[in-house]
Enzyme design. Structure first.
Site, PDB file in Angstrom:
ATOM      1  N   SER A 199       4.194   3.686 -11.690  1.00 17.77           N
ATOM      2  CA  SER A 199       3.154   2.552 -11.738  1.00 17.77           C
ATOM      3  C   SER A 199       3.011   2.156 -13.264  1.00 17.77           C
ATOM      4  O   SER A 199       3.632   1.876 -14.105  1.00 17.77           O
ATOM      5  CB  SER A 199       2.049   2.893 -11.116  1.00 17.77           C
ATOM      6  OG  SER A 199       1.128   1.991 -10.755  1.00 17.77           O
ATOM      7  N   ASP A 295       6.371  -4.094  -3.040  1.00 15.79           N
ATOM      8  CA  ASP A 295       5.230  -3.242  -3.765  1.00 15.79           C
ATOM      9  C   ASP A 295       3.872  -3.319  -3.243  1.00 15.79           C
ATOM     10  O   ASP A 295       3.574  -4.582  -3.668  1.00 15.79           O
ATOM     11  CB  ASP A 295       5.453  -3.306  -5.301  1.00 15.79           C
ATOM     12  CG  ASP A 295       4.595  -2.055  -6.013  1.00 15.79           C
ATOM     13  OD1 ASP A 295       5.274  -1.285  -6.475  1.00 15.79           O
ATOM     14  OD2 ASP A 295       3.459  -2.111  -6.114  1.00 15.79           O
ATOM     15  N   HIS A 362       4.727   2.179  -2.932  1.00 10.99           N
ATOM     16  CA  HIS A 362       4.501   2.263  -4.480  1.00 10.99           C
ATOM     17  C   HIS A 362       4.617   3.884  -4.725  1.00 10.99           C
ATOM     18  O   HIS A 362       3.739   4.663  -4.329  1.00 10.99           O
ATOM     19  CB  HIS A 362       2.984   1.857  -4.520  1.00 10.99           C
ATOM     20  CG  HIS A 362       2.762   1.472  -6.092  1.00 10.99           C
ATOM     21  ND1 HIS A 362       3.087   0.831  -6.911  1.00 10.99           N
ATOM     22  CD2 HIS A 362       1.785   2.383  -6.690  1.00 10.99           C
ATOM     23  CE1 HIS A 362       2.639   0.754  -7.871  1.00 10.99           C
ATOM     24  NE2 HIS A 362       1.503   1.514  -7.903  1.00 10.99           N
TER      25      HIS A 362
END
Length: 417
Positions: A199, A295, A362
């Site tokens: 991330s 995502d 994610h």
């Protein structure tokens, strides 16, 4: 043989109850936009029955270099030493956790583990790509594995301060102090090295990758892995620029400009150079991108945040893709198409690798269930761990792009209710 993982319900920070059913993960939430927290907590709580616990090391003397968290405390990392054939190989994992783009958000953040080492866990579990078990992490289990904690809110890229608010934006100094400390502990003579991150940490990998490579001699095999870090410069459902506005705030507030790759800033504005799509084709170091085509952080926080959807038309869809209308799915397919176009030039380079699965997920490298397990997500029968290992060790060229939703039945989709 990949080990089957059995998941049980549990609570993360009092907000989330997790179960696994029918190939997706359900969350009961009382707040939204906690994808980063969910991923971190989920990884901590559903790993193997005997997970490796690794203690926090604070970087002594970092404050003398101005390398401090948002609140001025020392930064830190978790290190588990390698052994055997991996004793001289290093994997550095950059922690994710969103960004803070204004004084109010950063002041709030500095009272959490995302802004202060005072609040960081003294021990964390190493799972997925950080696991020390060959059956869970076949290619990297015996490497020196490091998780660099994230406490600056600017993807390890800022260098400024706000004295009035008591905020230190020193992400780039934290990065350099951590690398210096690890070099002194043996990384300097590494034969193999991999910089990875999830991330906001995955974005940091792209920003710092070539710099990481330059830390080593020409004989060291160096590559980078960005997981869920390919944040697109795209419009939201209202036609606005939610994520560009967020990134602009981060870049301006935290003094990021001077720490962005010059090969980008010499022809684009600093905010544009915080987006991976404007960086990846010019990178010299081999890069592997793992990303869900849908995502879920980008769906919830970039494409359809409540601020862009005052009528609530997207509310049910952003929580559960199974409740999206055909028109909404078509919009999300357009987002996937935009992602693939942005990756097209990058994927043409033989040195690079891709694993783009059509999941609502994610971060898939630190969670054991999505990294390497009996039922982990696959493309062409390859799990993420296998794909990354084949690419890193040059066993095969890996450019895996999934068919569009809903064809992939191996996804571990995130669903909120």
């Amino acid at each position: 043989m990949r080990r089957k993982l059995f998941l049980f319900g549990f609570v993360v920070t009092g907000l989330i109850l997790v179960t696994e059913a029918n190939g997706f993960l359900e969350f009961n939430v009382t707040e939204l936009d906690h994808i980063e927290e969910i991923e971190y907590g989920f990884s901590k709580s559903i790993s193997s029955f005997s997970p490796l616990m690794v203690g926090l090391t604070l970087i002594r003397g970092a404050d003398a270099k101005g390398a401090v968290c948002l609140d001025g405390t020392l930064p830190g990392y978790h290190l588990h030493r390698g052994h055997g054939s991996g004793a001289n190989s290093w994997l550095i994992q950059l922690e994710g956790g969103g960004w803070c783009d204004n004084i109010r958000n950063c002041v709030y953040r500095k009272k959490s583990r995302r802004g202060s080492s005072n609040y960081m866990e003294k021990q964390i579990q190493f799972t997925g790509i950080l696991s020390d078990k060959a059956q869970e992490n076949p290619d990297f289990f015996n490497w020196n594995r490091v998780k660099l904690r994230y406490c600056d809110g600017g993807s390890f890229s800022g260098d400024s301060q706000n004295k009035a608010a008591g905020l230190q934006f020193r992400g780039e100094r934290i990065w350099r102090a951590a690398m210096d400390d690890l070099k002194a502990k043996g990384m300097q003579s590494a034969k193999q090295a991999l910089l990875s991150g999830c991330s906001a940490g995955g974005l940091a990998v792209i920003l710092r990758c070539d710099e990481f490579s330059n830390l080593f001699s020409g004989t060291t095999k160096v590559k980078c892995l960005s997981d869920a870090g390919f944040f697109l410069d795209t419009t939201d459902v209202s036609g606005g620029q939610t994520i560009r506005n967020l990134y602009n705030g981060v870049v301006q507030l935290q003094g990021v400009r001077n720490n962005l790759p010059p090969m980008c800033t010499d022809h684009l504005n600093p905010t544009s150079c915080f987006f991976p799509q404007n960086l990846i084709t010019e990178m010299k170091t081999p890069l592997f991108i793992v990303n869900a085509a849908y995502d879920i952080w980008q769906v919830q926080s970039s494409l359809a945040p409540p601020s862009a959807d005052p009528s609530g038309y997207w509310h049910e869809c952003r929580l559960n893709h199974g409740r999206c209308t055909p028109a909404q799915i078509l919009f999300l397919q357009g987002f996937r198409d935009q992602m693939l176009r942005a990756l097209s030039g990058f994927s043409n380079a033989r040195k690079n690798g891709l694993f783009i699965n059509s999941c609502f997920a994610h971060c898939q490298t630190e969670r054991q269930d999505t990294w390497f397990a009996d039922d982990s997500p696959v493309i062409n029968k390859k799990a993420v761990a296998t794909a990354v290992g084949d690419w890193y060790f040059d066993r095969a060229e890996v450019k895996l792009i999934d068919c569009p939703y809903p064809c992939d039945r191996s996804c571990h989709n995130l669903v909120f209710r």
